[in-house]
Scaffold this motif. Structure first.
Motif, PDB file in Angstrom:
ATOM      1  N   ALA A 143       3.412  13.720 -11.122  1.00  0.00           N
ATOM      2  CA  ALA A 143       2.859  15.101 -11.048  1.00  0.00           C
ATOM      3  C   ALA A 143       2.543  15.465  -9.568  1.00  0.00           C
ATOM      4  N   VAL A 144       2.771  16.973  -9.337  1.00  0.00           N
ATOM      5  CA  VAL A 144       2.759  17.300  -8.018  1.00  0.00           C
ATOM      6  C   VAL A 144       1.784  18.655  -8.037  1.00  0.00           C
ATOM      7  N   PHE A 145       0.868  18.874  -7.154  1.00  0.00           N
ATOM      8  CA  PHE A 145       0.304  19.766  -7.299  1.00  0.00           C
ATOM      9  C   PHE A 145      -0.292  20.192  -5.735  1.00  0.00           C
ATOM     10  N   GLY A 146      -0.226  21.343  -5.348  1.00  0.00           N
ATOM     11  CA  GLY A 146      -0.903  21.433  -4.041  1.00  0.00           C
ATOM     12  C   GLY A 146      -2.069  21.126  -3.843  1.00  0.00           C
ATOM     13  N   ALA A 147      -2.614  20.992  -2.480  1.00  0.00           N
ATOM     14  CA  ALA A 147      -4.075  20.666  -2.150  1.00  0.00           C
ATOM     15  C   ALA A 147      -4.991  21.465  -2.567  1.00  0.00           C
ATOM     16  N   ALA A 148      -4.889  22.829  -2.976  1.00  0.00           N
ATOM     17  CA  ALA A 148      -5.868  23.463  -3.587  1.00  0.00           C
ATOM     18  C   ALA A 148      -6.230  23.436  -4.772  1.00  0.00           C
ATOM     19  N   PHE A 149      -5.145  22.896  -5.760  1.00  0.00           N
ATOM     20  CA  PHE A 149      -4.983  22.822  -7.278  1.00  0.00           C
ATOM     21  C   PHE A 149      -5.493  21.439  -7.426  1.00  0.00           C
ATOM     22  N   THR A 150      -5.204  20.392  -6.362  1.00  0.00           N
ATOM     23  CA  THR A 150      -5.811  19.007  -6.614  1.00  0.00           C
ATOM     24  C   THR A 150      -7.154  18.805  -7.039  1.00  0.00           C
ATOM     25  N   LYS A 151      -7.658  19.534  -6.060  1.00  0.00           N
ATOM     26  CA  LYS A 151      -9.378  19.671  -5.811  1.00  0.00           C
ATOM     27  C   LYS A 151      -9.951  20.353  -7.223  1.00  0.00           C
ATOM     28  N   ARG A 152      -9.190  21.365  -7.457  1.00  0.00           N
ATOM     29  CA  ARG A 152      -9.663  22.008  -8.605  1.00  0.00           C
ATOM     30  C   ARG A 152      -9.534  21.289 -10.071  1.00  0.00           C
ATOM     31  N   MET A 153      -8.223  20.497 -10.089  1.00  0.00           N
ATOM     32  CA  MET A 153      -7.956  19.822 -11.328  1.00  0.00           C
ATOM     33  C   MET A 153      -8.970  18.725 -11.275  1.00  0.00           C
ATOM     34  N   GLN A 154      -9.280  18.148 -10.219  1.00  0.00           N
ATOM     35  CA  GLN A 154     -10.442  17.112 -10.425  1.00  0.00           C
ATOM     36  C   GLN A 154     -11.473  17.538 -10.996  1.00  0.00           C
ATOM     37  N   THR A 155     -12.022  18.725 -10.468  1.00  0.00           N
ATOM     38  CA  THR A 155     -13.178  19.486 -11.202  1.00  0.00           C
ATOM     39  C   THR A 155     -12.966  19.412 -12.670  1.00  0.00           C
ATOM     40  N   TRP A 156     -11.780  20.327 -13.108  1.00  0.00           N
ATOM     41  CA  TRP A 156     -11.422  20.493 -14.417  1.00  0.00           C
ATOM     42  C   TRP A 156     -11.600  19.338 -15.343  1.00  0.00           C
ATOM     43  N   PHE A 157     -10.897  18.245 -14.868  1.00  0.00           N
ATOM     44  CA  PHE A 157     -10.746  16.794 -15.726  1.00  0.00           C
ATOM     45  C   PHE A 157     -11.764  16.283 -15.662  1.00  0.00           C
ATOM     46  N   GLY A 158     -12.852  16.422 -14.436  1.00  0.00           N
ATOM     47  CA  GLY A 158     -13.806  15.413 -14.250  1.00  0.00           C
ATOM     48  C   GLY A 158     -15.054  15.758 -14.977  1.00  0.00           C
ATOM     49  N   ARG A 159     -14.995  16.928 -15.836  1.00  0.00           N
ATOM     50  CA  ARG A 159     -16.225  17.326 -16.321  1.00  0.00           C
ATOM     51  C   ARG A 159     -16.251  16.311 -17.673  1.00  0.00           C
ATOM     52  N   ALA A 160     -17.594  16.119 -17.714  1.00  0.00           N
ATOM     53  CA  ALA A 160     -17.724  15.075 -18.948  1.00  0.00           C
ATOM     54  C   ALA A 160     -17.364  15.871 -20.207  1.00  0.00           C
ATOM     55  N   PRO A 161     -16.778  15.359 -21.291  1.00  0.00           N
ATOM     56  CA  PRO A 161     -16.498  16.116 -22.399  1.00  0.00           C
ATOM     57  C   PRO A 161     -17.927  16.516 -23.023  1.00  0.00           C
ATOM     58  N   SER A 162     -18.100  17.331 -23.847  1.00  0.00           N
ATOM     59  CA  SER A 162     -19.455  17.904 -24.160  1.00  0.00           C
ATOM     60  C   SER A 162     -19.467  17.193 -25.550  1.00  0.00           C
ATOM     61  N   LYS A 163     -20.704  16.703 -25.829  1.00  0.00           N
ATOM     62  CA  LYS A 163     -20.899  15.822 -27.232  1.00  0.00           C
ATOM     63  C   LYS A 163     -21.151  16.888 -28.222  1.00  0.00           C
ATOM     64  N   PRO A 164     -20.689  16.261 -29.276  1.00  0.00           N
ATOM     65  CA  PRO A 164     -20.922  17.240 -30.443  1.00  0.00           C
ATOM     66  C   PRO A 164     -22.362  17.540 -30.663  1.00  0.00           C
ATOM     67  N   GLU A 165     -22.771  18.916 -31.373  1.00  0.00           N
ATOM     68  CA  GLU A 165     -24.320  18.921 -31.409  1.00  0.00           C
ATOM     69  C   GLU A 165     -24.697  18.377 -32.679  1.00  0.00           C
ATOM     70  N   LEU A 166     -25.674  17.350 -32.579  1.00  0.00           N
ATOM     71  CA  LEU A 166     -26.426  16.787 -33.717  1.00  0.00           C
ATOM     72  C   LEU A 166     -26.956  17.847 -34.704  1.00  0.00           C
ATOM     73  N   PRO A 167     -26.930  17.653 -35.904  1.00  0.00           N
ATOM     74  CA  PRO A 167     -27.691  18.504 -36.820  1.00  0.00           C
ATOM     75  C   PRO A 167     -29.199  18.374 -36.599  1.00  0.00           C
ATOM     76  N   PHE A 168     -29.730  19.643 -36.895  1.00  0.00           N
ATOM     77  CA  PHE A 168     -31.287  19.448 -36.735  1.00  0.00           C
ATOM     78  C   PHE A 168     -31.748  18.568 -35.748  1.00  0.00           C
ATOM     79  N   PRO A 169     -31.468  19.150 -34.402  1.00  0.00           N
ATOM     80  CA  PRO A 169     -31.685  18.634 -33.139  1.00  0.00           C
ATOM     81  C   PRO A 169     -33.292  18.528 -32.694  1.00  0.00           C
ATOM     82  N   GLY A 170     -34.029  19.068 -33.563  1.00  0.00           N
ATOM     83  CA  GLY A 170     -35.543  19.048 -33.343  1.00  0.00           C
ATOM     84  C   GLY A 170     -36.094  17.782 -33.982  1.00  0.00           C
ATOM     85  N   LEU A 171     -35.184  16.841 -34.792  1.00  0.00           N
ATOM     86  CA  LEU A 171     -35.636  15.762 -35.331  1.00  0.00           C
ATOM     87  C   LEU A 171     -35.419  14.535 -34.504  1.00  0.00           C
TER      88      LEU A 171
END
Length: 216
Positions: A123-151
């Motif tokens: 895969a080949v991406f220019g320098a500007a895209f490489t940094k941005r893609m590291q940010t895009w794919f480096g984000r931790a996946p959001s955890k599904p929200e648990l029901p009744f978070p107050g418990l």
């Protein structure tokens, strides 16, 4: 020898790219297209190793052409060479099957390196895209929200048992708690969630996906 197709609706751009690629001893241009439909046809006819393509072309848009090439000539690596650098366009191109994305204005050495890398399966991406893609794919996946978070976790486990229709002693047996402890927690749960009764707790908890038990 690595075979290349160039697709761009500007003759001077195609001429410049051909000059850069022809100056090497391992890359050869086997076709040029000035629209998306011809780009697809050339890839199907010649089965090049790489196509260098613009996105904004008459007739068939470059994104659509990329998708068709990925389907009809899957051994051809698509490298996008365009002026568009917004996230939506980059993602659309990658989703369509592009393995590379460079901005017009990249120097000849970068273009040659990108073509060689794409032909080698990278895969080949220019320098500007490489940094941005590291940010895009480096984000931790959001955890599904648990029901009744107050418990608390324990209270949620007990509510799950309530939703399953278990009695306090049965819930206690599952969680290694005394029936009295379970009863106290059930009262606390009803108070926290402002449920009027155990029956309401069962109904609301089931609506939230609690209380399911495997069959068998």
């Amino acid at each position: 020898m690595t075979m290349i197709v160039i697709a761009d609706d500007h003759p001077l751009v195609r001429q410049g790219l051909r000059a850069v690629l022809d100056a090497t001893d391992d890359l050869v241009v086997v076709g040029e297209a000035d629209n998306g439909a011809d780009a697809v046809r050339l890839c199907v006819d010649h089965r090049p190793d790489v196509i260098l393509t613009d996105l904004q072309m008459p007739g068939l848009h470059g994104i659509d052409a990329t998708a068709r090439i990925s389907q009809t000539a899957p051994d051809t690596a698509v490298v996008v060479l365009t002026m568009f650098e917004d996230d939506d366009t980059v993602f659309a191109a990658v989703e369509a099957g592009a393995v590379g994305y460079l901005l017009k204005g990249a120097d000849g050495a970068d273009i040659v390196a990108a073509v060689r890398a794409a032909a080698a399966g990278q895969a080949v991406f220019g320098a500007a895209f490489t940094k941005r893609m590291q940010t895009w794919f480096g984000r931790a996946p959001s955890k599904p929200e648990l029901p009744f978070p107050g418990l608390t976790d324990r209270e949620r486990e007990i509510l799950d048992g309530v939703a399953a229709g278990l009695t306090n002693p049965e819930i206690g047996a599952e969680l290694f708690l005394s029936p009295k402890t379970v009863a106290n927690n059930v009262s606390a749960i009803l108070d926290k969630l402002q449920f009027a009764s155990r029956a309401e707790a069962i109904a609301r908890a089931r609506d939230a996906g609690l209380g399911e038990r495997p069959h068998g």
